[in-house]
Scaffold this motif. Sequence first.
Motif, PDB file in Angstrom:
ATOM      1  N   ALA A   1       0.813  -1.213   0.000  1.00 25.86           N
ATOM      2  CA  ALA A   1       0.000   0.000   0.000  1.00 25.86           C
ATOM      3  C   ALA A   1       0.846   1.262   0.000  1.00 25.86           C
ATOM      4  CB  ALA A   1      -0.945   0.012   1.194  1.00 25.86           C
ATOM      5  N   GLY A   2       1.377   1.596  -1.150  1.00 26.54           N
ATOM      6  CA  GLY A   2       1.987   2.900  -1.303  1.00 26.54           C
ATOM      7  C   GLY A   2       3.418   3.041  -0.833  1.00 26.54           C
ATOM      8  N   THR A   3       3.965   4.209  -1.076  1.00 25.38           N
ATOM      9  CA  THR A   3       5.357   4.523  -0.750  1.00 25.38           C
ATOM     10  C   THR A   3       5.429   5.813   0.046  1.00 25.38           C
ATOM     11  OG1 THR A   3       5.625   5.688  -2.847  1.00 25.38           O
ATOM     12  CG2 THR A   3       6.217   3.362  -2.815  1.00 25.38           C
ATOM     13  N   SER A   4       4.519   5.978   0.984  1.00 27.85           N
ATOM     14  CA  SER A   4       4.477   7.243   1.716  1.00 27.85           C
ATOM     15  C   SER A   4       4.353   7.020   3.210  1.00 27.85           C
ATOM     16  CB  SER A   4       3.302   8.087   1.210  1.00 27.85           C
ATOM     17  OG  SER A   4       2.079   7.381   1.343  1.00 27.85           O
ATOM     18  N   TRP A   5       5.068   6.049   3.739  1.00 25.48           N
ATOM     19  CA  TRP A   5       4.987   5.723   5.155  1.00 25.48           C
ATOM     20  C   TRP A   5       5.982   6.553   5.964  1.00 25.48           C
ATOM     21  CZ3 TRP A   5       0.944   2.902   6.572  1.00 25.48           C
ATOM     22  CH2 TRP A   5       0.339   2.080   5.606  1.00 25.48           C
ATOM     23  N   SER A   6       5.536   7.059   7.104  1.00 25.63           N
ATOM     24  CA  SER A   6       6.428   7.817   7.974  1.00 25.63           C
ATOM     25  C   SER A   6       6.739   7.077   9.266  1.00 25.63           C
ATOM     26  CB  SER A   6       5.826   9.186   8.303  1.00 25.63           C
ATOM     27  OG  SER A   6       4.604   9.049   9.012  1.00 25.63           O
ATOM     28  N   SER A   7       5.858   6.158   9.706  1.00 28.72           N
ATOM     29  CA  SER A   7       6.131   5.395  10.921  1.00 28.72           C
ATOM     30  C   SER A   7       5.339   4.112  10.924  1.00 28.72           C
ATOM     31  CB  SER A   7       5.794   6.217  12.176  1.00 28.72           C
ATOM     32  OG  SER A   7       4.397   6.425  12.287  1.00 28.72           O
ATOM     33  N   VAL A   8       5.797   3.135  11.720  1.00 29.70           N
ATOM     34  CA  VAL A   8       5.133   1.837  11.817  1.00 29.70           C
ATOM     35  C   VAL A   8       5.248   1.309  13.233  1.00 29.70           C
ATOM     36  CG1 VAL A   8       7.205   0.514  11.146  1.00 29.70           C
ATOM     37  CG2 VAL A   8       4.918  -0.450  10.752  1.00 29.70           C
ATOM     38  N   SER A   9       4.233   0.573  13.679  1.00 25.09           N
ATOM     39  CA  SER A   9       4.256  -0.103  14.971  1.00 25.09           C
ATOM     40  C   SER A   9       3.774  -1.533  14.786  1.00 25.09           C
ATOM     41  CB  SER A   9       3.360   0.625  15.982  1.00 25.09           C
ATOM     42  OG  SER A   9       3.337  -0.080  17.208  1.00 25.09           O
ATOM     43  N   ALA A  10       4.565  -2.491  15.258  1.00 25.98           N
ATOM     44  CA  ALA A  10       4.233  -3.909  15.131  1.00 25.98           C
ATOM     45  C   ALA A  10       3.843  -4.464  16.495  1.00 25.98           C
ATOM     46  CB  ALA A  10       5.435  -4.675  14.575  1.00 25.98           C
ATOM     47  N   GLY A  11       2.685  -5.106  16.581  1.00 27.29           N
ATOM     48  CA  GLY A  11       2.204  -5.666  17.842  1.00 27.29           C
ATOM     49  C   GLY A  11       2.389  -7.159  17.899  1.00 27.29           C
ATOM     50  N   ASP A  12       1.391  -7.863  18.421  1.00 24.31           N
ATOM     51  CA  ASP A  12       1.461  -9.324  18.442  1.00 24.31           C
ATOM     52  C   ASP A  12       1.067  -9.885  17.083  1.00 24.31           C
ATOM     53  OD1 ASP A  12       1.601 -11.981  19.922  1.00 24.31           O
ATOM     54  OD2 ASP A  12      -0.454 -12.024  19.135  1.00 24.31           O
ATOM     55  N   SER A  13      -0.120  -9.530  16.617  1.00 30.69           N
ATOM     56  CA  SER A  13      -0.599 -10.019  15.329  1.00 30.69           C
ATOM     57  C   SER A  13      -1.285  -8.926  14.520  1.00 30.69           C
ATOM     58  CB  SER A  13      -1.580 -11.186  15.537  1.00 30.69           C
ATOM     59  OG  SER A  13      -0.954 -12.273  16.198  1.00 30.69           O
ATOM     60  N   HIS A  14      -1.074  -7.667  14.901  1.00 27.59           N
ATOM     61  CA  HIS A  14      -1.588  -6.583  14.071  1.00 27.59           C
ATOM     62  C   HIS A  14      -0.554  -5.462  14.010  1.00 27.59           C
ATOM     63  CE1 HIS A  14      -2.673  -4.530  17.850  1.00 27.59           C
ATOM     64  NE2 HIS A  14      -3.031  -3.466  17.164  1.00 27.59           N
ATOM     65  N   THR A  15      -0.630  -4.706  12.931  1.00 27.84           N
ATOM     66  CA  THR A  15       0.348  -3.673  12.630  1.00 27.84           C
ATOM     67  C   THR A  15      -0.387  -2.390  12.253  1.00 27.84           C
ATOM     68  OG1 THR A  15       1.741  -5.425  11.695  1.00 27.84           O
ATOM     69  CG2 THR A  15       2.409  -3.158  11.251  1.00 27.84           C
ATOM     70  N   CYS A  16       0.170  -1.253  12.627  1.00 25.75           N
ATOM     71  CA  CYS A  16      -0.401   0.029  12.229  1.00 25.75           C
ATOM     72  C   CYS A  16       0.717   0.952  11.768  1.00 25.75           C
ATOM     73  CB  CYS A  16      -1.150   0.691  13.388  1.00 25.75           C
ATOM     74  SG  CYS A  16      -2.650  -0.181  13.910  1.00 25.75           S
ATOM     75  N   GLY A  17       0.377   1.862  10.886  1.00 27.06           N
ATOM     76  CA  GLY A  17       1.362   2.815  10.409  1.00 27.06           C
ATOM     77  C   GLY A  17       0.731   4.145  10.069  1.00 27.06           C
ATOM     78  N   VAL A  18       1.519   5.203  10.190  1.00 27.59           N
ATOM     79  CA  VAL A  18       1.086   6.547   9.812  1.00 27.59           C
ATOM     80  C   VAL A  18       1.789   6.910   8.507  1.00 27.59           C
ATOM     81  CG1 VAL A  18       1.047   8.985  10.462  1.00 27.59           C
ATOM     82  CG2 VAL A  18       0.758   7.217  12.216  1.00 27.59           C
ATOM     83  N   ARG A  19       1.031   7.518   7.604  1.00 24.19           N
ATOM     84  CA  ARG A  19       1.605   7.962   6.346  1.00 24.19           C
ATOM     85  C   ARG A  19       2.005   9.437   6.425  1.00 24.19           C
ATOM     86  NH1 ARG A  19      -2.041   5.278   1.469  1.00 24.19           N
ATOM     87  NH2 ARG A  19      -1.433   3.103   1.858  1.00 24.19           N
ATOM     88  N   THR A  20       2.745   9.863   5.420  1.00 28.19           N
ATOM     89  CA  THR A  20       3.240  11.233   5.425  1.00 28.19           C
ATOM     90  C   THR A  20       2.123  12.266   5.311  1.00 28.19           C
ATOM     91  OG1 THR A  20       3.635  11.029   3.032  1.00 28.19           O
ATOM     92  CG2 THR A  20       5.507  10.627   4.496  1.00 28.19           C
ATOM     93  N   ASP A  21       0.940  11.834   4.870  1.00 29.89           N
ATOM     94  CA  ASP A  21      -0.186  12.761   4.795  1.00 29.89           C
ATOM     95  C   ASP A  21      -0.982  12.813   6.097  1.00 29.89           C
ATOM     96  OD1 ASP A  21      -1.530  10.357   4.813  1.00 29.89           O
ATOM     97  OD2 ASP A  21      -2.551  10.643   2.894  1.00 29.89           O
TER      98      ASP A  21
END
Length: 368
Positions: free
Chosen positions: A118-138
């Motif tokens: 999903a795109g090339t505009s990621w600014s940060s990521v957090s990995a949990g046990d079995s789910h992941t979230c990330g913030v994009r540059t927008d």
Amino acid sequence: MIGMAVFGLGATAASANAAPANPTVAAGYAHTCAIRTDASLWCWGSNASGQIGDGTATNRTVPVRVGTATTWASLDAGTSYTCGIRTDATLWCWGSNTRGQLGDGSTVKRTVPTQVSAGTSWSSVSAGDSHTCGVRTDGSLWCWGFNRLGQLGDGAVVYTATTPLRVGTASTWASVTTGFAHTCATRTDGTLWCWGDSSAGQLGLGILSYQTTPAQVGTATTWAGVTAGYASACATRTDGTLWCWGDNGYGQLGTPGPYQAAPVQVGSVATWTAVRAGFDTVCAARTDGSLWCWGNNATGQVGDGSTTHRSAPVRVGTATTWTGNAATGYHNCAFRTDGSLWCWGGNANAQLGDGTTTQRTAPQQVVL
């Protein structure tokens, strides 16, 4: 690892930059990864799910290089997987993928970094046990993976998502952190929001159930950042105070007593600059460069030379050169201002990177 999200936490622990101004470290359940100042990536420890990323399933007792790229900007480690962002803002994950937490559209484990679809505009990521979230540059927020308790924040539309789903329509997200089955995030206006499992009060909303969409924690607009543990969370405010909530079975809230369903202040000190929760242990840095840990200490991860659980912050040694760039869990690692990396705690899978499987109750330097 669980809670690897915001350390220092006005910015996320895994924020992409043109090049890492400081080296970065992330810890999973039993593996560790680090980015050196040359932007190369190194991992070690448990590798049964390919979370080291070297193309094998062989445990590594010392750091091994992951590929040849020198463009790694940030990373975070989940329980048995790892995610990282490169300087071109692409996002890559590898390791366990049973719940789609790698975000590549499959549930197949990967033994080398695989790009999130999903795109090339990621600014940060957090990995949990079995789910992941990330913030994009927008400023938009996206989550994927397991969603049994609404931890993806999409209103529980799907049970498992193998590709990123957008969380609401807001484009003002500043940071995000993932626990075992809950998620918290800050916005650019200084507000704090949480969702997912709250059976131990880990959302800070005063409830003991669950929440499938983001809900604001209190009314404060001075939150600098947030970090999620297994079933708890901690956050710093702009005034230097530190607050924790959720499960407190090991004293991980920094105060004796039962669980707390709303934020409670850790002591009265107002000089906290960074905090990181992982599983049931928390570590935090102060303005004087000292490092403090508390909570579960079964494998010596508090770093005070003992295996006694601590319900109040305990200083790690006497050094005043900790950068606040740390990773916390059943084993902990942190960088000092001279660029040296130190690890301590559980080591059954060589996750301390010292060539042994010997548990350490105080920091030991890693040759990286």
